[in-house]
Design a protein around this motif. Structure first.
Motif, PDB file in Angstrom:
ATOM      1  N   ASP A 386       0.995  -1.248   0.016  1.00 11.64           N
ATOM      2  CA  ASP A 386      -0.330  -0.144  -0.093  1.00 11.64           C
ATOM      3  C   ASP A 386       0.843   1.272  -0.535  1.00 11.64           C
ATOM      4  OD1 ASP A 386      -2.040  -1.253   0.373  1.00 11.64           O
ATOM      5  OD2 ASP A 386      -2.454  -1.416   2.134  1.00 11.64           O
ATOM      6  N   ASN A 387       1.868   1.116  -0.348  1.00 12.22           N
ATOM      7  CA  ASN A 387       2.994   2.145  -0.005  1.00 12.22           C
ATOM      8  C   ASN A 387       2.923   3.356   1.252  1.00 12.22           C
ATOM      9  OD1 ASN A 387       4.242   1.572  -2.091  1.00 12.22           O
ATOM     10  ND2 ASN A 387       2.530   2.399  -3.362  1.00 12.22           N
ATOM     11  N   VAL A 388       2.560   2.767   2.687  1.00  8.61           N
ATOM     12  CA  VAL A 388       2.586   3.280   3.605  1.00  8.61           C
ATOM     13  C   VAL A 388       3.975   3.383   3.710  1.00  8.61           C
ATOM     14  CG1 VAL A 388       2.094   3.495   5.856  1.00  8.61           C
ATOM     15  CG2 VAL A 388       0.135   2.461   4.794  1.00  8.61           C
ATOM     16  N   PRO A 389       4.457   4.301   4.434  1.00  3.89           N
ATOM     17  CA  PRO A 389       5.745   4.915   5.212  1.00  3.89           C
ATOM     18  C   PRO A 389       6.011   3.748   6.328  1.00  3.89           C
ATOM     19  CG  PRO A 389       4.702   6.530   4.143  1.00  3.89           C
ATOM     20  CD  PRO A 389       3.826   5.933   3.870  1.00  3.89           C
ATOM     21  N   ALA A 390       7.339   3.374   5.858  1.00  3.95           N
ATOM     22  CA  ALA A 390       7.867   2.827   6.602  1.00  3.95           C
ATOM     23  C   ALA A 390       8.895   2.804   7.731  1.00  3.95           C
ATOM     24  CB  ALA A 390       8.614   1.763   6.546  1.00  3.95           C
ATOM     25  N   LYS A 391       9.088   2.946   8.687  1.00  5.20           N
ATOM     26  CA  LYS A 391      10.432   4.262   9.974  1.00  5.20           C
ATOM     27  C   LYS A 391      11.643   3.504   9.904  1.00  5.20           C
ATOM     28  CE  LYS A 391       8.571   1.807  14.086  1.00  5.20           C
ATOM     29  NZ  LYS A 391       7.931   2.546  15.752  1.00  5.20           N
ATOM     30  N   THR A 392      11.886   2.037   9.272  1.00  4.73           N
ATOM     31  CA  THR A 392      12.500   1.314   9.431  1.00  4.73           C
ATOM     32  C   THR A 392      13.589   1.162   7.724  1.00  4.73           C
ATOM     33  OG1 THR A 392      11.624  -0.169   9.685  1.00  4.73           O
ATOM     34  CG2 THR A 392      12.213   0.691  11.440  1.00  4.73           C
ATOM     35  N   SER A 393      13.065   2.037   7.066  1.00 10.85           N
ATOM     36  CA  SER A 393      13.580   1.772   5.148  1.00 10.85           C
ATOM     37  C   SER A 393      15.127   1.435   5.176  1.00 10.85           C
ATOM     38  CB  SER A 393      12.947   3.554   4.610  1.00 10.85           C
ATOM     39  OG  SER A 393      12.916   4.704   5.138  1.00 10.85           O
ATOM     40  N   ALA A 394      15.221   2.170   3.903  1.00  9.22           N
ATOM     41  CA  ALA A 394      16.975   2.479   3.701  1.00  9.22           C
ATOM     42  C   ALA A 394      17.664   3.558   4.122  1.00  9.22           C
ATOM     43  CB  ALA A 394      17.345   1.692   2.600  1.00  9.22           C
ATOM     44  N   ASP A 395      16.603   4.559   3.911  1.00 13.61           N
ATOM     45  CA  ASP A 395      17.105   6.167   4.687  1.00 13.61           C
ATOM     46  C   ASP A 395      17.009   5.784   6.290  1.00 13.61           C
ATOM     47  OD1 ASP A 395      16.899   6.459   1.792  1.00 13.61           O
ATOM     48  OD2 ASP A 395      15.238   7.671   1.783  1.00 13.61           O
ATOM     49  N   ASP A 396      16.508   5.074   7.056  1.00 14.23           N
ATOM     50  CA  ASP A 396      16.550   5.345   8.013  1.00 14.23           C
ATOM     51  C   ASP A 396      17.655   4.255   8.624  1.00 14.23           C
ATOM     52  OD1 ASP A 396      15.040   5.097  11.081  1.00 14.23           O
ATOM     53  OD2 ASP A 396      16.075   3.202  10.820  1.00 14.23           O
ATOM     54  N   GLY A 397      18.227   3.523   7.927  1.00 11.81           N
ATOM     55  CA  GLY A 397      19.184   2.328   7.894  1.00 11.81           C
ATOM     56  C   GLY A 397      20.831   3.370   8.094  1.00 11.81           C
ATOM     57  N   LEU A 398      20.664   4.478   7.169  1.00 14.86           N
ATOM     58  CA  LEU A 398      21.718   5.352   7.345  1.00 14.86           C
ATOM     59  C   LEU A 398      22.194   6.306   8.413  1.00 14.86           C
ATOM     60  CD1 LEU A 398      24.090   7.214   5.563  1.00 14.86           C
ATOM     61  CD2 LEU A 398      22.047   8.434   4.651  1.00 14.86           C
ATOM     62  N   GLN A 399      21.006   6.940   9.100  1.00 13.82           N
ATOM     63  CA  GLN A 399      21.110   7.457  10.715  1.00 13.82           C
ATOM     64  C   GLN A 399      21.459   6.164  11.356  1.00 13.82           C
ATOM     65  OE1 GLN A 399      20.009  10.164  10.701  1.00 13.82           O
ATOM     66  NE2 GLN A 399      19.817  10.296   8.887  1.00 13.82           N
ATOM     67  N   ASP A 400      21.662   4.684  11.590  1.00 18.56           N
ATOM     68  CA  ASP A 400      22.116   3.594  12.128  1.00 18.56           C
ATOM     69  C   ASP A 400      23.407   3.393  11.671  1.00 18.56           C
ATOM     70  OD1 ASP A 400      19.738   3.049  13.621  1.00 18.56           O
ATOM     71  OD2 ASP A 400      19.262   1.239  11.686  1.00 18.56           O
ATOM     72  N   LEU A 401      24.226   4.092  10.572  1.00 22.58           N
ATOM     73  CA  LEU A 401      25.527   3.452  10.908  1.00 22.58           C
ATOM     74  C   LEU A 401      26.372   4.643  10.545  1.00 22.58           C
ATOM     75  CD1 LEU A 401      25.218   2.303   6.174  1.00 22.58           C
ATOM     76  CD2 LEU A 401      25.539   1.092   8.127  1.00 22.58           C
ATOM     77  N   LYS A 402      25.401   5.987  10.083  1.00 21.54           N
ATOM     78  CA  LYS A 402      25.766   7.289  11.283  1.00 21.54           C
ATOM     79  C   LYS A 402      26.177   6.954  12.623  1.00 21.54           C
ATOM     80  CE  LYS A 402      23.958  11.150   7.791  1.00 21.54           C
ATOM     81  NZ  LYS A 402      23.474  11.518   8.068  1.00 21.54           N
ATOM     82  N   MET A 403      25.064   6.546  13.442  1.00 18.65           N
ATOM     83  CA  MET A 403      25.758   6.171  14.440  1.00 18.65           C
ATOM     84  C   MET A 403      27.268   5.230  14.813  1.00 18.65           C
ATOM     85  SD  MET A 403      22.766   5.541  17.828  1.00 18.65           S
ATOM     86  CE  MET A 403      22.854   5.723  18.905  1.00 18.65           C
ATOM     87  N   LEU A 404      27.117   4.345  14.104  1.00 21.97           N
ATOM     88  CA  LEU A 404      28.443   3.390  13.587  1.00 21.97           C
ATOM     89  C   LEU A 404      29.071   4.055  13.765  1.00 21.97           C
ATOM     90  CD1 LEU A 404      26.448  -0.216  12.005  1.00 21.97           C
ATOM     91  CD2 LEU A 404      26.907   0.515  14.761  1.00 21.97           C
ATOM     92  N   CYS A 405      29.590   4.791  12.516  1.00 25.78           N
ATOM     93  CA  CYS A 405      30.681   5.314  12.429  1.00 25.78           C
ATOM     94  C   CYS A 405      31.043   6.349  13.505  1.00 25.78           C
ATOM     95  CB  CYS A 405      30.641   6.850  11.593  1.00 25.78           C
ATOM     96  SG  CYS A 405      30.110   5.602   9.788  1.00 25.78           S
ATOM     97  N   MET A 406      30.111   6.984  14.043  1.00 30.32           N
ATOM     98  CA  MET A 406      30.315   7.736  15.321  1.00 30.32           C
ATOM     99  C   MET A 406      31.257   6.608  16.559  1.00 30.32           C
ATOM    100  SD  MET A 406      27.756   9.619  17.970  1.00 30.32           S
ATOM    101  CE  MET A 406      27.506  11.254  16.608  1.00 30.32           C
TER     102      MET A 406
END
Length: 423
Positions: A386-406
């Motif tokens: 249904d194309n309902v936005p997901a809070k755990t999309s690939a774009d959200d995954g970028l924020q996890d990666l930034k946290m790992l980099c930190m």
């Protein structure tokens, strides 16, 4: 592709798959059809097929990636295979669900995004539809079940909003028994152990870390162990922290005493308040059979704790595991409680010296782990169909990666391994 029923191919039949994922999917037969399951050990795949009425099994991953009756691939393989087979599935025009972290490096995320673009063309050509058909474009969904527990949005987030100033926070995840978790931290499934492929798995993981850190000599045993934790259970903690408290501003300490790890995160405030606070993260594995895991936030008059007791690898989803929100709030006393010589409230309800004490009002709200997984898979279905936005999309995954980099960057500074042009 069906507009309502998603046909599923599953990569991996490790302990958690028949204990958690397949029982949940089996209850959602209007949303998902279990088409095919892969595992290098055919006995594990066949056992899953027989118990959960899966149509087909295979020991060849390529058979799932290019199966004409598969719309969605669940990549439930160890962390070192997240990026590899997510990219392959996307390029084949399949949607993908993969557990957090999506990948371990920014370069890996770029490759996944490139695969999404390539996969759109493959899928549109195969289906004969125009580029405007959104349903035919492959998408990525990250699994992070803690973020989908009903009590997180219904209670925990609302309590945080009413907390006022945050003084301190603590996130803990200490799991056991060690023999259940060790295989996951070593990157091996039960099938890996049987087929002797754990050495290959370790080599894949080291290759990923070499891309992150750049120098082979930086892959110390401590660094590898910490990355293994972050790439399995740890990133679930960090993703939950980030959603509820926002992105931290700095890391000031990292401690690695394998298999225990800790870090201190600094915040300049939350979306509800702009006062600075610190968060202590502590995690590890021992031999005690329990899940000591929570995110607790302390305010002036109230503390809010999200406590999650998810199954250990191999444990059934239906063994009474719960997710709880516990709120402890100071309530002004009415003189019914006295203070003893140690400054503590006396439980007899009398006021011997006339000093009234506040009392603690404690409330608890509970969701089952089954509800959390069910909400997650319903969100996945709504996202893909249904194309309902997901809070755990690939774009959200970028924020996890930034946290790992930190975290990695601070650990470099702490260990004195940052390289400058002078060496």
């Amino acid at each position: 592709m069906s507009t309502s029923l998603l046909r599923v191919g599953i990569l991996g039949a490790s302990d958690a798959v028949p204990a958690i994922y397949l029982p949940i999917l089996h209850t959602l037969q209007k949303q998902y059809h279990l088409t095919i399951i892969y595992d290098p050990n055919s006995h594990h795949a066949e056992a899953c097929k027989a118990k959960f009425n899966i149509t087909q099994t295979t020991t060849d991953i390529q058979e799932i990636l290019h199966h004409p009756d598969v719309d969605l691939i669940l990549n439930l393989l160890p962390t070192e295979y997240h990026e590899k087979y997510t990219v392959a599935a996307l390029e084949a025009g399949k949607h993908v669900m993969v557990e957090v972290p999506l990948c371990m490096s920014i370069q890996g995320l770029r490759r996944i995004r490139d695969a999404i673009k390539k996969g759109q063309a493959v899928r549109a050509h195969r289906a004969g539809d125009g580029d405007g058909d959104i349903i035919n474009k492959p998408k990525v969904f990250m699994g992070c079940v803690r973020r989908y527990a009903p009590v997180v949005e219904d209670v925990f987030q609302k309590e945080l909003a009413s907390l006022g100033r945050v003084y301190y926070a603590r996130c803990r995840n200490i799991a056991g028994p060690i023999h259940n978790v060790a295989g996951m931290l070593n990157g091996t499934t039960s099938a890996d152990d049987t087929n002797g492929t754990s050495t290959h798995s370790a080599a894949e993981f080291h290759a990923i870390l070499s891309e992150i850190f750049g120098f082979p000599e930086d892959l110390t045993p401590d660094r590898v162990a910490f990355c293994r934790w972050l790439g399995t259970m740890g990133c679930h903690d960090l993703s939950l922290m980030r959603e509820t408290l926002g992105f931290p501003n700095a890391v000031s300490s990292v401690s690695i005493t394998d298999p225990f790890y800790s870090a201190i995160f600094h915040y300049t405030g939350t979306k509800h308040d702009d006062h600075p606070f610190t968060l202590l993260y502590e995690a590890g594995v021992d031999a005690v059979p329990r899940c000591d895991a929570h995110l607790t936030v302390y305010g002036e008059r109230k503390s809010v704790s999200l406590q999650y007791d998810f199954p250990c690898p191999g444990e059934s989803i239906g063994e009474g595991r719960m997710v709880r929100v516990v709120v402890e709030e100071g309530v002004d006393g009415d003189g019914a409680e006295a203070v003893n010589g140690n400054g503590c409230g006396v439980s007899n309800g009398n006021t011997s010296n006339g000093v009234a004490r506040s009392r603690v009002k404690k409330t608890e709200t509970v969701s089952s782990c089954e509800e959390a997984y069910t909400h997650e898979f319903m969100a996945l279905h709504a996202y893909l169909v249904d194309n309902v936005p997901a809070k755990t999309s690939a774009d959200d995954g970028l924020q996890d990666l930034k946290m790992l980099c930190m975290i990695f960057e601070h650990y470099d500074r702490q260990c004195g391994t940052i390289r400058t042009p002078l060496g």
